[in-house]
Design a protein around this motif. Structure first.
Motif, mmCIF file in Angstrom:
data_model
loop_
_atom_site.group_PDB
_atom_site.id
_atom_site.type_symbol
_atom_site.label_atom_id
_atom_site.label_comp_id
_atom_site.label_asym_id
_atom_site.label_seq_id
_atom_site.Cartn_x
_atom_site.Cartn_y
_atom_site.Cartn_z
ATOM 1 N N VAL A 186 0.835 -1.207 0.000
ATOM 2 C CA VAL A 186 0.000 0.000 0.000
ATOM 3 C C VAL A 186 0.865 1.251 0.000
ATOM 4 N N ASN A 187 0.589 2.154 -0.921
ATOM 5 C CA ASN A 187 1.239 3.459 -0.867
ATOM 6 C C ASN A 187 0.388 4.406 -0.032
ATOM 7 N N THR A 188 0.917 4.840 1.110
ATOM 8 C CA THR A 188 0.215 5.839 1.922
ATOM 9 C C THR A 188 0.992 7.157 1.943
ATOM 10 N N THR A 189 1.962 7.294 1.032
ATOM 11 C CA THR A 189 2.661 8.580 0.918
ATOM 12 C C THR A 189 1.895 9.460 -0.088
ATOM 13 N N SER A 190 2.372 10.673 -0.237
ATOM 14 C CA SER A 190 1.762 11.567 -1.231
ATOM 15 C C SER A 190 2.449 11.440 -2.583
ATOM 16 N N ALA A 210 0.172 -10.781 -5.066
ATOM 17 C CA ALA A 210 0.038 -9.686 -4.095
ATOM 18 C C ALA A 210 -0.933 -8.631 -4.633
ATOM 19 N N ILE A 211 -1.663 -8.024 -3.711
ATOM 20 C CA ILE A 211 -2.578 -6.936 -4.084
ATOM 21 C C ILE A 211 -1.841 -5.610 -3.906
ATOM 22 N N VAL A 212 -2.059 -4.699 -4.832
ATOM 23 C CA VAL A 212 -1.419 -3.383 -4.739
ATOM 24 C C VAL A 212 -2.500 -2.310 -4.627
ATOM 25 N N HIS A 213 -2.346 -1.487 -3.596
ATOM 26 C CA HIS A 213 -3.347 -0.452 -3.324
ATOM 27 C C HIS A 213 -2.639 0.890 -3.164
ATOM 28 N N ASP A 214 -3.230 1.915 -3.762
ATOM 29 C CA ASP A 214 -2.671 3.263 -3.629
ATOM 30 C C ASP A 214 -3.768 4.140 -3.056
ATOM 31 N N ILE A 215 -3.481 4.852 -1.968
ATOM 32 C CA ILE A 215 -4.538 5.723 -1.436
ATOM 33 C C ILE A 215 -4.614 7.029 -2.225
ATOM 34 N N VAL A 216 -3.600 7.287 -3.067
ATOM 35 C CA VAL A 216 -3.677 8.443 -3.970
ATOM 36 C C VAL A 216 -4.747 8.151 -5.024
ATOM 37 N N TYR A 217 -5.689 9.087 -5.234
ATOM 38 C CA TYR A 217 -6.743 8.846 -6.233
ATOM 39 C C TYR A 217 -6.764 9.900 -7.341
ATOM 40 N N ALA A 218 -5.833 10.847 -7.269
ATOM 41 C CA ALA A 218 -5.736 11.846 -8.341
ATOM 42 C C ALA A 218 -4.273 11.957 -8.750
ATOM 43 N N PRO A 219 -3.829 11.374 -9.863
ATOM 44 C CA PRO A 219 -4.648 10.738 -10.880
ATOM 45 C C PRO A 219 -5.314 9.451 -10.385
#
Ligand code: ATR
Length: 277
Positions: A186-190, A210-219
């Motif tokens: 998970v990316n929780t950085t900006s 593995a699952i990949v998740h990014d909390i950034v949604y823009a883009p």
């Protein structure tokens, strides 16, 4: 009387929250408005006093006020106390209570969009050690994750969080080998957000399942998610976290649990495209 709600932050002009809450307000025929309350750091006290005078039903709080707002509240719900930050305020008869719906938003989005929730929790690697990371750790531990590794540019911050939450910390330059055993990254950085530097990360050692998740949604599709998708990893975007944290806030304020639907996502993505244009 029209219930007043809104978002306190700086800047907030490109926020998607009015689109989300406006959609549900209309859907459920609630008599409420959602205002953007642009509040520079030195104006937080004034905005909070103003919202008390207006008897606001509730507020969302975002960067840079999620911690600073604590001193203007009358109490903290356990969700906010554990994370040490507030993203939602509920006015209970003049008593302003701080909540945090980010952890709920984070884990609900992951569980809704990952095929096997139990498998993904075996070894979680989190990039970052900021406020969003704290919410992610609380959510993951509540969901049963035992093995969490944090890696952050500033190692001391990762170590501090690791001690507080009893997880592991690792240096930032080891991030590419660290993911060898990850079941969830998970990316929780900006990093990777519009206007921020890219996240430089080679995924070649990441297991295929593995699952990949990014909390950034823009883009909407970050470079991390794109790279993961292209090599066949299951990806979960960050828009869902925004939608689910809003769902919990809406329920607190209005007593109705609104639905997160494909139509809502479309509506919000359209709004995002308009902001970008
Ligand atoms: P939030 O509350 O939204 O999580 P934050 O507390 O400012 O925001 O955290 C931002 C995260 O992005 C931190 O983990 C930060 O790393 P540092 O702790 O070293 O500052 C990370 N970050 C921001 N810019 C970065 C960069 N150029 N390289 C690596 N990490 C970066």
């Amino acid at each position: 009387m029209t219930k007043l709600t809104g978002l306190i932050g700086y800047p907030v002009s490109h926020s998607l929250s009015p689109a989300i809450h406006g959609y549900w307000v209309e859907e459920h025929g609630v008599d409420a408005e959602y205002k953007l309350l642009t509040t520079a750091p030195n104006r937080l006290r004034q905005t909070m006093l103003h919202m008390r005078r207006k008897n606001a039903r509730g507020l969302n709080v975002t960067v840079p006020h999620k911690q600073a707002v604590l001193e203007y509240l009358d109490g903290l719900h356990v969700s906010a106390r554990r994370i040490g930050a507030v993203n939602t305020i509920l006015n209970r008869d003049g008593h302003f209570e701080g909540h945090n719906t980010d952890a709920y938003g984070f884990i609900t989005n992951l569980k809704e969009n990952a095929k096997n929730a139990a498998a993904m929790l075996q070894h979680v690697v989190l990039l970052g050690a900021g406020g969003a990371t704290r919410a992610a750790i609380v959510a993951l531990q509540d969901a049963g994750a035992k093995n969490i590794t944090l890696t952050n540019r500033t190692l001391d911050k990762a170590i501090g969080l690791a001690n507080e939450f009893e997880v592991e910390a690792a240096p930032w330059d080891e991030r590419e080998s660290l993911i060898k055993t990850a079941t969830l990254l998970v990316n929780t950085t900006s990093l990777g957000m519009g206007g921020q530097p890219p996240l430089e990360m080679d995924l070649k050692q990441l297991p295929n399942d593995a699952i990949v998740h990014d909390i950034v949604y823009a883009p909407f599709e970050t470079e991390l998610l794109k790279a993961a998708r292209l090599r066949g990893n299951h990806v979960v975007d960050g828009l869902g976290m925004l939608l689910y944290q809003a769902q919990a806030a809406f329920e607190l304020w209005h007593g109705i649990r609104p639905k997160v639907t494909p139509e809502l996502r479309e509506h919000v993505l359209k709004q995002m495209a308009e902001h970008a244009a």
